[in-house]
Design an enzyme around this catalytic site. Structure first.
Site, PDB file in Angstrom:
ATOM      1  N   MET A  33       0.849  -1.191   0.000  1.00  0.00           N
ATOM      2  CA  MET A  33       0.000   0.000   0.000  1.00  0.00           C
ATOM      3  C   MET A  33       0.886   1.243   0.000  1.00  0.00           C
ATOM      4  SD  MET A  33      -3.470  -0.893   2.032  1.00  0.00           S
ATOM      5  CE  MET A  33      -2.894  -0.582   3.682  1.00  0.00           C
ATOM      6  N   HIS A  40       9.589  -3.495   3.175  1.00  0.00           N
ATOM      7  CA  HIS A  40       9.108  -3.751   1.809  1.00  0.00           C
ATOM      8  C   HIS A  40      10.284  -4.080   0.882  1.00  0.00           C
ATOM      9  CE1 HIS A  40       5.785  -0.987   3.255  1.00  0.00           C
ATOM     10  NE2 HIS A  40       5.101  -2.020   2.823  1.00  0.00           N
ATOM     11  N   ASP A 153       2.388  -9.280   9.204  1.00  0.00           N
ATOM     12  CA  ASP A 153       0.928  -9.444   9.182  1.00  0.00           C
ATOM     13  C   ASP A 153       0.659 -10.943   9.051  1.00  0.00           C
ATOM     14  OD1 ASP A 153       0.126  -6.581   9.136  1.00  0.00           O
ATOM     15  OD2 ASP A 153       1.381  -6.621   7.360  1.00  0.00           O
ATOM     16  N   SER A 188       6.941  -0.762  10.133  1.00  0.00           N
ATOM     17  CA  SER A 188       5.557  -0.626   9.676  1.00  0.00           C
ATOM     18  C   SER A 188       5.360   0.775   9.116  1.00  0.00           C
ATOM     19  CB  SER A 188       4.602  -0.832  10.853  1.00  0.00           C
ATOM     20  OG  SER A 188       3.318  -0.344  10.532  1.00  0.00           O
ATOM     21  N   SER A 189       4.524   0.888   8.093  1.00  0.00           N
ATOM     22  CA  SER A 189       4.228   2.216   7.529  1.00  0.00           C
ATOM     23  C   SER A 189       3.537   3.090   8.561  1.00  0.00           C
ATOM     24  CB  SER A 189       3.322   2.080   6.301  1.00  0.00           C
ATOM     25  OG  SER A 189       3.944   1.256   5.354  1.00  0.00           O
TER      26      SER A 189
HETATM   27  O1  PAF Z   1      -0.177  -5.732   3.807  1.00  0.00           O
HETATM   28  C1  PAF Z   1      -0.547  -4.829   3.031  1.00  0.00           C
HETATM   29  O2  PAF Z   1       0.162  -3.862   2.772  1.00  0.00           O
HETATM   30  C2  PAF Z   1      -1.923  -4.924   2.416  1.00  0.00           C
HETATM   31  O3  PAF Z   1      -2.855  -5.496   3.291  1.00  0.00           O
HETATM   32  C3  PAF Z   1      -1.938  -5.645   1.048  1.00  0.00           C
HETATM   33  C4  PAF Z   1      -1.539  -7.112   1.178  1.00  0.00           C
HETATM   34  C5  PAF Z   1      -0.989  -4.942   0.088  1.00  0.00           C
HETATM   35  C6  PAF Z   1      -3.346  -5.612   0.454  1.00  0.00           C
HETATM   36  O4  PAF Z   1      -3.799  -4.301   0.282  1.00  0.00           O
END
Ligand code: PAF
Length: 279
Positions: A33, A40, A153, A188-189
């Site tokens: 996102m 990431h 997550d 985390s963002s």
């Molecule tokens: O973990 C995330 O950033 C979001 O839940 C995902 C998997 C990109 C779905 O929008």
């Protein structure tokens, strides 16, 4: 500025993937996102070991936010994200608009049981329906061979693995290890929302998680101790601090092979998630 291909539409993205597949290349997807951080980028690095071409999707998915959540203020910083991806093994970015992903008249929803039940769903009942829907769309849209999701997550990872298996989707799902700040806080963002004082308290979360994961006490006692320790450290609310079956995310029973410790605690409006294998 960029050697990265930026694709805004499904048609454009698919044309690129079709060209790669025509050359026999294996395509990998890192769904995000945006508001990219080192966590990431570690997913990009990991999937690049298992794919010839890497797509990073950037899409703040409205269907996984409830009306009272942070959709409007969720950090959006596409220029910074593209700059961060510049020196990585990313070949293309898929960054569609919300109107492109959910056009007028969009009517499909996804409901899941199993690992989607409880924990996050107790606090955010809409969440996994929205996540499963967007991930399914992204997997179909990009026709990727492999996709990666972070273990931070953990319940989301188990939900996606289950959906992919249930629907026989021809895609491999990889799990990316949790990336941590120097003091142990999971990246985390949403960490940008923390004040300096909250940030100090937040560093206690991985410490208490470890104690929970290694506690020799009966599960209920260990969970109560973790909750007490979080509140004493200054967390304003504990959504859950628990030990679960690592596969099903149900309460462990005689069939449980491996266990996972999971905590979600709040500092003001910010929810912090963390988890690790438990003994
Ligand atoms: O973990 C995330 O950033 C979001 O839940 C995902 C998997 C990109 C779905 O929008």
């Amino acid at each position: 500025m960029s050697a990265l291909g930026i694709h805004r539409t499904l048609e454009d993205m698919r044309a690129q993937v079709a060209a790669w597949k025509a050359q026999g290349l294996r395509v990998g997807l890192v769904p995000t996102m945006g508001a990219l951080h080192a966590g990431h980028l570690s997913l990009v690095e990991a999937i690049a070991q298992n794919a010839d071409k890497v797509i990073v999707s950037i899409f703040v998915n409205p269907t996984q936010f409830a009306a009272d959540e942070d959709l409007d203020i969720y950090p959006r910083q596409e220029a910074d994200d593209l700059a961060a991806l510049q020196n990585t093994q990313t070949d293309a970015v898929f960054a569609p608009s919300a109107a492109h992903m959910y056009p007028e008249g969009f009517a499909t929803t996804i409901a899941m049981d199993g690992p989607a039940l409880g924990l996050e769903s107790d606090e955010r009942p809409h969440f996994f329906g929205g996540v499963a829907l967007i991930v399914l769309k992204l997997l179909i849209q990009t026709q990727t061979d492999v996709a990666i999701f972070g273990e931070k997550d953990y319940q989301q990872l188990r939900v996606i693995q289950t959906m992919v298996a249930d629907l026989n989707l021809p895609v491999e799902i990889m799990a990316g290890a949790i990336m941590r700040e120097a003091d142990g806080l999971a990246m985390s963002s949403r960490n940008v929302y923390l004040s300096a004082e909250q940030r100090k308290i937040a560093a206690q979360l991985p410490v208490i998680l470890k104690q929970l994961a290694h506690s020799p006490a009966p599960i209920a006692v260990a969970e109560a101790e973790a909750k007490k320790a979080l509140l004493a450290a200054g967390f304003t609310k504990v959504d859950y601090a628990c030990i679960r079956d690592a596969e099903t995310l149900a309460v462990p029973d005689a069939n449980t092979v491996s266990r996972r410790a999971l905590i979600v605690a709040r500092l003001g409006k910010t929810r912090l998630l963390d988890n690790c294998p438990a003994v």
